[in-house]
Motif scaffolding. Structure first.
Motif, PDB file in Angstrom:
ATOM      1  N   LEU A  30       0.846  -1.230  -0.107  1.00  0.00           N
ATOM      2  CA  LEU A  30       0.076  -0.059  -0.145  1.00  0.00           C
ATOM      3  C   LEU A  30       0.816   1.101  -0.043  1.00  0.00           C
ATOM      4  N   MET A  31       0.441   2.252  -0.694  1.00  0.00           N
ATOM      5  CA  MET A  31       1.105   3.531  -0.619  1.00  0.00           C
ATOM      6  C   MET A  31       0.079   4.666  -0.124  1.00  0.00           C
ATOM      7  N   PHE A  32      -1.087   4.712  -0.362  1.00  0.00           N
ATOM      8  CA  PHE A  32      -1.907   5.613  -0.014  1.00  0.00           C
ATOM      9  C   PHE A  32      -3.283   5.000   0.020  1.00  0.00           C
ATOM     10  N   VAL A  33      -4.277   5.658   0.935  1.00  0.00           N
ATOM     11  CA  VAL A  33      -5.788   5.151   0.782  1.00  0.00           C
ATOM     12  C   VAL A  33      -6.666   6.226   1.058  1.00  0.00           C
ATOM     13  N   ALA A  34      -7.777   6.182   0.408  1.00  0.00           N
ATOM     14  CA  ALA A  34      -8.724   7.076   0.325  1.00  0.00           C
ATOM     15  C   ALA A  34     -10.032   6.351   0.833  1.00  0.00           C
ATOM     16  N   VAL A  35     -10.916   6.999   1.746  1.00  0.00           N
ATOM     17  CA  VAL A  35     -11.939   6.146   2.256  1.00  0.00           C
ATOM     18  C   VAL A  35     -13.259   7.276   2.385  1.00  0.00           C
ATOM     19  N   VAL A  36     -14.293   6.787   1.797  1.00  0.00           N
ATOM     20  CA  VAL A  36     -15.433   7.812   1.847  1.00  0.00           C
ATOM     21  C   VAL A  36     -16.619   7.095   2.411  1.00  0.00           C
ATOM     22  N   PHE A  37     -17.185   7.639   3.561  1.00  0.00           N
ATOM     23  CA  PHE A  37     -18.094   6.747   4.102  1.00  0.00           C
ATOM     24  C   PHE A  37     -19.383   7.387   4.482  1.00  0.00           C
ATOM     25  N   ARG A  38     -20.470   6.840   4.497  1.00  0.00           N
ATOM     26  CA  ARG A  38     -21.749   7.375   4.958  1.00  0.00           C
ATOM     27  C   ARG A  38     -21.943   7.499   6.535  1.00  0.00           C
ATOM     28  N   HIS A  39     -22.626   8.605   6.905  1.00  0.00           N
ATOM     29  CA  HIS A  39     -22.828   8.583   8.461  1.00  0.00           C
ATOM     30  C   HIS A  39     -23.434   7.503   8.896  1.00  0.00           C
ATOM     31  N   GLY A  40     -23.505   7.121  10.381  1.00  0.00           N
ATOM     32  CA  GLY A  40     -24.385   6.164  10.746  1.00  0.00           C
ATOM     33  C   GLY A  40     -25.939   6.309  10.820  1.00  0.00           C
ATOM     34  N   ASP A  41     -26.572   5.328  11.337  1.00  0.00           N
ATOM     35  CA  ASP A  41     -27.892   5.428  11.475  1.00  0.00           C
ATOM     36  C   ASP A  41     -28.413   6.636  12.394  1.00  0.00           C
ATOM     37  N   ARG A  42     -29.505   7.389  11.780  1.00  0.00           N
ATOM     38  CA  ARG A  42     -29.728   8.806  12.546  1.00  0.00           C
ATOM     39  C   ARG A  42     -31.473   8.590  12.678  1.00  0.00           C
ATOM     40  N   ALA A  43     -31.780   9.754  13.154  1.00  0.00           N
ATOM     41  CA  ALA A  43     -33.342  10.011  13.263  1.00  0.00           C
ATOM     42  C   ALA A  43     -33.751  10.542  12.089  1.00  0.00           C
ATOM     43  N   PRO A  44     -35.114  10.391  11.892  1.00  0.00           N
ATOM     44  CA  PRO A  44     -35.836  10.875  10.494  1.00  0.00           C
ATOM     45  C   PRO A  44     -35.404  12.410  10.372  1.00  0.00           C
ATOM     46  N   LEU A  45     -35.189  12.732   9.090  1.00  0.00           N
ATOM     47  CA  LEU A  45     -35.056  14.119   8.787  1.00  0.00           C
ATOM     48  C   LEU A  45     -36.304  15.147   9.142  1.00  0.00           C
ATOM     49  N   ALA A  46     -37.516  14.523   8.956  1.00  0.00           N
ATOM     50  CA  ALA A  46     -38.784  15.216   9.130  1.00  0.00           C
ATOM     51  C   ALA A  46     -39.822  14.428   9.407  1.00  0.00           C
ATOM     52  N   SER A  47     -40.877  14.906   9.791  1.00  0.00           N
ATOM     53  CA  SER A  47     -42.131  14.530   9.965  1.00  0.00           C
ATOM     54  C   SER A  47     -43.172  14.654   8.771  1.00  0.00           C
ATOM     55  N   TYR A  48     -44.311  14.281   8.782  1.00  0.00           N
ATOM     56  CA  TYR A  48     -45.346  14.772   7.878  1.00  0.00           C
ATOM     57  C   TYR A  48     -46.868  14.951   8.446  1.00  0.00           C
ATOM     58  N   PRO A  49     -47.628  15.414   8.085  1.00  0.00           N
ATOM     59  CA  PRO A  49     -49.060  15.952   8.681  1.00  0.00           C
ATOM     60  C   PRO A  49     -49.566  15.050   9.613  1.00  0.00           C
ATOM     61  N   THR A  50     -49.796  13.887   8.996  1.00  0.00           N
ATOM     62  CA  THR A  50     -50.607  12.488   9.681  1.00  0.00           C
ATOM     63  C   THR A  50     -49.719  11.774  10.339  1.00  0.00           C
ATOM     64  N   ASP A  51     -48.319  11.918  10.414  1.00  0.00           N
ATOM     65  CA  ASP A  51     -47.676  11.099  11.109  1.00  0.00           C
ATOM     66  C   ASP A  51     -48.257  10.459  12.475  1.00  0.00           C
ATOM     67  N   PRO A  52     -48.438   9.148  12.737  1.00  0.00           N
ATOM     68  CA  PRO A  52     -48.989   9.144  14.033  1.00  0.00           C
ATOM     69  C   PRO A  52     -47.962   9.092  15.057  1.00  0.00           C
ATOM     70  N   HIS A  53     -46.738   9.378  15.035  1.00  0.00           N
ATOM     71  CA  HIS A  53     -45.739   9.601  15.759  1.00  0.00           C
ATOM     72  C   HIS A  53     -45.249  10.890  16.175  1.00  0.00           C
ATOM     73  N   LYS A  54     -45.712  11.776  15.375  1.00  0.00           N
ATOM     74  CA  LYS A  54     -45.326  13.258  15.271  1.00  0.00           C
ATOM     75  C   LYS A  54     -45.345  13.977  16.630  1.00  0.00           C
ATOM     76  N   GLU A  55     -46.129  13.493  17.405  1.00  0.00           N
ATOM     77  CA  GLU A  55     -46.637  14.178  18.727  1.00  0.00           C
ATOM     78  C   GLU A  55     -45.592  13.673  19.806  1.00  0.00           C
ATOM     79  N   ALA A  56     -44.817  12.497  19.350  1.00  0.00           N
ATOM     80  CA  ALA A  56     -43.715  12.160  20.403  1.00  0.00           C
ATOM     81  C   ALA A  56     -42.214  11.978  19.923  1.00  0.00           C
ATOM     82  N   VAL A  57     -42.289  13.212  18.920  1.00  0.00           N
ATOM     83  CA  VAL A  57     -40.708  13.298  18.247  1.00  0.00           C
ATOM     84  C   VAL A  57     -39.652  13.534  19.310  1.00  0.00           C
ATOM     85  N   SER A  58     -40.274  14.542  20.338  1.00  0.00           N
ATOM     86  CA  SER A  58     -39.163  14.875  21.396  1.00  0.00           C
ATOM     87  C   SER A  58     -38.800  13.635  22.100  1.00  0.00           C
TER      88      SER A  58
END
Length: 424
Positions: A30-58
């Motif tokens: 080996l002479m050189f390495v470059a790695v590109v990775f995605r972040h790990g598991d995350r919370a949803p980015l957003a909710s939607y108006p009828t989301d049954p779980h939206k009131e419990a987001v916090s």
């Protein structure tokens, strides 16, 4: 164009790829390495108006929407440990700033992912160490608006918008979209969102929310059947293809993933030319970053990169034609999308792995930005001056001073679980 290891292979094909991996690893030191990775598991980015779980987001996501979860930390720790085992004899046992440079987008989830990854890669930065033995490792970033490396021009580049408009106005795209009109109307009724005629990223965010919630044990609403999820995934794949595939896939790459690809090749070239001790560059980014890079390499195959997916570039010495532009250097690619299995080797279309560096340069040249700068101006408008290059790696130690002078390539910006309007 499909690439091995990105999904969709039979068990026999996967076995063959795994058997070939040791051959690639045995090619040379080996002479050189470059790695590109995605972040790990995350919370949803957003909710939607009828989301049954939206009131419990916090309560469900106490750190906030879009933030890294405990599972995401674990995934990155595991990825870091994999990198330690793979490069045990290449990297020093402890972090040395002249050997490893880490760059992240300026989002909490990618910055934290980089830190967690490093805790797996270098034991002195791992949690649970005695206070006197714990050593934090720097992760470099720039403000979101100034990131010219890991974010791409979906909004700010007139030429990219022209290319994307051409793709989305194509008959094939429009036919597929018309076939989903009834589906989107039903989804409007279920979600309370306006979807027909609106940017499809609204539909993608619904899919993202459903997937994130289910991954954390929350029940899906009755309307969110497996068929609905599959259709949303198909819509996502259609859009990704428009962003990274034909028509004019190479020109799109010049404005997106080709910028990062060019940076990786430039880094290696300058490290070798200047005799610098840098061995590895790590990029903590998003699924959109990986998708754009796969597109530039001709390896996108309609599969989404999962959390902590990692695309690696390994530069090795080889016995080859010294008259070749790459000299006696080859490039091998690997893709790790499953922590339970070995990483899968990839082959650049037209060059079996390991690929001689000169051939790699030649094949990827159409997808990388031209030397005069990023061709972002609209063909319908007068060309503007090329944007100035920005430092790619700006180390603070003296040995990296020369590196920070030259490793500059311009870059832009991508998107979501597949909303190209913002990274996920």
């Amino acid at each position: 164009m499909a690439g091995p290891g990105l999904g969709g292979h039979s068990a026999a094909e996967r076995l063959l790829l795994l058997l070939l991996l040791p051959l690639a690893q045995a090619e040379g030191p080996l002479m050189f390495v470059a790695v590109v990775f995605r972040h790990g598991d995350r919370a949803p980015l957003a909710s939607y108006p009828t989301d049954p779980h939206k009131e419990a987001v916090s309560d469900l996501w106490p750190r906030g929407l879009g933030q890294l979860t405990g599972e995401g930390v674990r995934q990155q720790l595991e990825l870091g440990r994999f990198l330690r085992s793979r490069y045990e004899h290449f990297l020093s046992p402890e972090f040395r700033r002249e050997e490893v440079y880490v760059r992240s987008t300026d989002f909490d989830r990618t910055l934290e992912s980089a830190q967690a990854n490093l805790a797996g890669l270098f034991p002195e930065s791992a949690p649970g160490r005695p206070e006197a033995a714990w050593r934090p490792i720097p992760v470099h970033t720039v403000p979101v608006a100034e990131d010219k490396l890991l974010r791409f021009p979906t909004r700010s580049c007139p030429r990219y918008r022209e290319l994307l408009r051409e793709a989305t106005e194509a008959t094939e795209y429009q036919t597929a979209l018309e076939g989903w009109t009834d589906f989107l109307i039903r989804l409007e009724n279920f979600t309370g969102l306006s979807l027909v005629g609106e940017p499809l990223r609204k539909a993608w965010k619904v899919l993202d929310t459903l997937i994130c919630q289910e991954a954390h044990g929350l029940p899906r609403p009755a309307w969110a059947s497996p068929d609905v999820l599959r259709t949303l995934a198909q819509i996502s794949a259609l859009d990704i293809g428009a962003h990274v595939g034909p028509p004019h896939a190479a020109e799109k790459a010049q404005l997106s993933g080709g910028i990062l690809l060019d940076a990786i090749l430039t880094n290696f070239s300058r490290v070798q030319r200047l005799g610098l001790p840098l061995k590895m560059v790590m990029y903590s980014a998003h699924d959109s970053t990986l998708l754009a890079l796969q597109g530039a390499l001709g390896l996108y195959d309609s599969h989404m990169p999962p959390y902590a997916a990692c695309l690696g570039f390994e530069f090795r010495r080889r016995q080859g034609d010294l008259g070749d532009r790459g000299g006696n250097v080859s490039v091998s690619l690997f893709y790790r999308n499953d922590s339970a299995g070995r990483p899968l080797p990839l082959s650049l279309p037209g060059c079996p792995s390991p690929c001689p560096l000169g051939r790699f340069h030649q094949l990827t040249a159409p997808a990388r930005p031209p030397e005069h700068g990023i061709p972002c101006h609209s063909l319908r408008e007068p060309a503007r001056h090329a944007a100035a290059a920005v430092p790619l790696l700006a180390g603070t130690v003296a040995v990296l001073a020369a590196l920070s002078l030259g490793l500059g390539v311009l870059a832009w910006r991508p998107g979501c679980l597949r909303a190209w309007g913002g990274p996920v």
